[in-house]
Design a protein around this motif. Sequence first.
Motif, short mmCIF file in Angstrom:
data_model
loop_
_atom_site.label_atom_id
_atom_site.label_comp_id
_atom_site.label_asym_id
_atom_site.label_seq_id
_atom_site.Cartn_x
_atom_site.Cartn_y
_atom_site.Cartn_z
N VAL A 16 9.25 9.79 4.47
CA VAL A 16 8.65 9.91 5.90
C VAL A 16 7.08 9.38 5.62
CG1 VAL A 16 8.34 11.31 7.85
CG2 VAL A 16 10.32 11.56 6.34
N PRO A 17 6.87 8.30 6.38
CA PRO A 17 5.59 7.85 6.65
C PRO A 17 4.47 8.94 7.10
CG PRO A 17 6.82 6.24 7.50
CD PRO A 17 7.69 7.54 7.32
N PRO A 18 3.34 9.17 6.64
CA PRO A 18 2.48 10.23 7.05
C PRO A 18 1.91 9.81 8.50
CG PRO A 18 1.19 8.48 5.44
CD PRO A 18 2.71 8.46 5.38
N SER A 368 -4.98 5.68 -6.09
CA SER A 368 -3.54 5.14 -6.90
C SER A 368 -3.84 3.70 -7.22
CB SER A 368 -2.53 4.86 -5.80
OG SER A 368 -1.19 4.36 -6.27
N ILE A 369 -3.18 3.15 -8.08
CA ILE A 369 -3.39 1.70 -8.60
C ILE A 369 -2.04 1.02 -8.33
CG2 ILE A 369 -5.31 2.27 -10.26
CD1 ILE A 369 -3.15 2.08 -12.60
N SER A 370 -1.19 1.60 -7.58
CA SER A 370 0.14 1.09 -7.36
C SER A 370 0.27 0.60 -5.97
CB SER A 370 1.18 2.24 -7.25
OG SER A 370 2.50 1.71 -6.87
N ALA A 371 0.67 -0.78 -5.76
CA ALA A 371 0.61 -1.77 -4.56
C ALA A 371 1.71 -0.87 -3.71
CB ALA A 371 0.73 -3.16 -4.66
N ALA A 372 2.85 -0.43 -4.40
CA ALA A 372 3.82 0.15 -3.69
C ALA A 372 3.36 1.42 -2.92
CB ALA A 372 4.99 0.51 -4.49
N GLU A 373 2.30 1.93 -3.34
CA GLU A 373 1.67 3.24 -2.72
C GLU A 373 0.76 2.97 -1.60
OE1 GLU A 373 2.07 7.29 -5.13
OE2 GLU A 373 0.88 5.68 -6.18
N VAL A 374 -0.04 1.83 -2.03
CA VAL A 374 -1.40 1.58 -1.33
C VAL A 374 -1.62 0.30 -0.75
CG1 VAL A 374 -2.56 3.92 -1.81
CG2 VAL A 374 -2.91 1.61 -3.07
N GLY A 375 -0.58 -0.54 -1.15
CA GLY A 375 -1.07 -2.09 -0.79
C GLY A 375 -1.93 -2.54 -2.00
N LEU A 473 1.62 0.65 6.95
CA LEU A 473 3.17 0.50 7.06
C LEU A 473 3.72 0.14 5.63
CD1 LEU A 473 3.24 -1.15 10.52
CD2 LEU A 473 3.58 1.15 10.02
N SER A 474 4.84 0.69 5.39
CA SER A 474 5.72 0.28 4.14
C SER A 474 5.74 -1.06 3.83
CB SER A 474 6.92 1.05 4.02
OG SER A 474 7.95 0.71 5.07
N LYS A 475 6.24 -1.89 5.15
CA LYS A 475 6.38 -3.37 4.85
C LYS A 475 5.08 -4.04 4.58
CE LYS A 475 5.10 -4.78 9.64
NZ LYS A 475 5.74 -5.49 10.99
N TYR A 476 3.98 -3.51 4.09
CA TYR A 476 2.68 -4.15 3.53
C TYR A 476 2.65 -3.62 2.19
CZ TYR A 476 2.01 -5.81 8.51
OH TYR A 476 2.09 -6.10 9.72
N LYS A 477 3.38 -2.99 1.64
CA LYS A 477 3.23 -2.39 0.44
C LYS A 477 4.24 -2.63 -0.71
CE LYS A 477 2.50 2.00 2.14
NZ LYS A 477 2.29 3.48 2.30
N GLU A 478 4.31 -3.86 -1.00
CA GLU A 478 5.11 -4.43 -2.29
C GLU A 478 6.59 -4.33 -1.71
OE1 GLU A 478 4.52 -5.23 -6.98
OE2 GLU A 478 3.85 -3.14 -5.84
N THR A 479 6.96 -4.76 -0.61
CA THR A 479 8.44 -4.57 -0.21
C THR A 479 8.96 -5.96 0.24
OG1 THR A 479 8.01 -4.01 2.15
CG2 THR A 479 8.26 -2.08 0.65
N SER A 480 7.94 -6.91 0.52
CA SER A 480 8.19 -8.28 1.13
C SER A 480 8.95 -8.17 2.51
CB SER A 480 8.97 -9.03 -0.05
OG SER A 480 8.40 -9.54 -1.16
N GLN A 481 8.68 -7.23 3.21
CA GLN A 481 9.30 -6.97 4.52
C GLN A 481 8.29 -7.46 5.71
OE1 GLN A 481 10.84 -2.90 4.08
NE2 GLN A 481 12.79 -3.90 3.74
N GLY A 482 6.98 -7.56 5.11
CA GLY A 482 6.00 -8.17 6.28
C GLY A 482 5.14 -9.09 5.58
#
Length: 491
Positions: A16-18, A368-375, A473-482
């Motif tokens: 659930v997004p914050p 974080s150093i994870s793009a899936a967490e923070v872009g 938004l999650s679509k901007y965090k290594e999901t290729s959805q945005g």
Amino acid sequence: MSSKKSKSRGSVTPVVPPTPGHHTPVPTSQLDLNLSVTDLYTIGIGPSSSHTVGPMRAAKRFVDYLASRALLETTNRVIVELFGSLALTGHGHGTDIAILAGLSGERPSLIDPEAIAPLVSRIRETHCLHLGGIRDIPFFEDQNLVFQKDQMLPEHSNGMRFHAYSKAGDLLVQKDYFSVGGGYVVSHDEGDRAETKGHNIRLPHPFTSAAELLAIGQDTGKSIADIMRANEACWRSDAETNDFLDRVSTAMINCIQRGCETSGILPGGLQVKRRAGSLYRELMDNPERASRDPLTVLDWVNLYALAVNEENAAGGRVVTAPTNGAAGVIPAVLKYYQRFCVGATMDGTRNFLLTAAAIGSIYKKRASISAAEVGCQGEVGVACSMAAGALTAVLGGTNEQVENAAEIGMEHNLGLTCDPIGGLVQIPCIERNTMGAMKAINAARLALAGDGTHVVSLDEVIETMRQTGEDMLSKYKETSQGGLAVNVVEC
């Protein structure tokens, strides 16, 4: 890229997004981590630390876990589920290939990149996996490697679930692993957490923030590199630390050279042409160019970053620094120091890497150093910050100037999204590394022109980066959805 949707298996709670404006504080357990320089640099393979290196490590650790429980011989079937970002961009990042290699007993730090394709081809052609390099089991990829694109595990967006079954179909063991960035893999089992292994020690100079790091420097008179080196002595001898740093720097420079000597089209289907080779030949064939154009040095820096990230995109040997997606920034700035800065030395190279690691460890502890967490602000942004501080240090800057440079490096990467086209670490990732390297050099020059005093602290910009990542938004965090991933038509 597209792939067939897999049927959901099991009950998983979505993330659930914050709520914007309400931010979760940094977990205390994360701040308590004692991070070594070896935690910030890993010699591995491309194209992604979180999506390739991490999953290969997780698969190998699962095999090792089976062996430690005497379950390897009774395992007749393995099913692996990928969740979140790993599922959404896994094919483009080579996650499927990494899982197959890891289950075969391979490690990213040791495997020959040239051996990966034949290994995977054999599995796919024979539908047989040599589990742990010990015994053969049936393996049908469409059934045994499941991309759960509509689900996330609640702990992290890069989740993996491994199942081992007996010949009779009984579940022998199930384990979840999470690739949290930079090739790090953690699990629910505290005894199986890579980040805590060997870290229950007392450091002479513990720090969890830039403010604490600067205070230690003021109290001891030590540089940031010296503080880091004193802490490293708790893990290994000074000679062993030097050996590790030399291997890392050599791997970085070798990667640049390989990238400069290679041409052709990158794999994946986007038909991205490798540019480092032609740029290298142009610069070498026109040495007088620098006398006409004083900015030619920037072309060399661009070349270094392009060379590394093209090698990474091709699945070559790179150094995770602190991630693969940002693997070109630190080598490019390091090579700039070695070639274009007066007074560059081997000790300077080691201090560069130590200083960068100290800065990177604060990001890892506090954000974080994870793009899936923070872009991508958590990858190229962090690499830029690390490189800026490191360059400032080896050019004679004070600890305060180093902190200032690191802050500038991140401040102007805040909000950077991760939206790779086709899920491939190519567009915009490769060019983004050149921009990160340029920003790092400029940040160092700005900091060296000042006295170290500034309005925004590094700790404040790290916290801002963390909160920005939460709100993204999650679509901007290594999901290729945005972003570019959906607004650019794939070729």
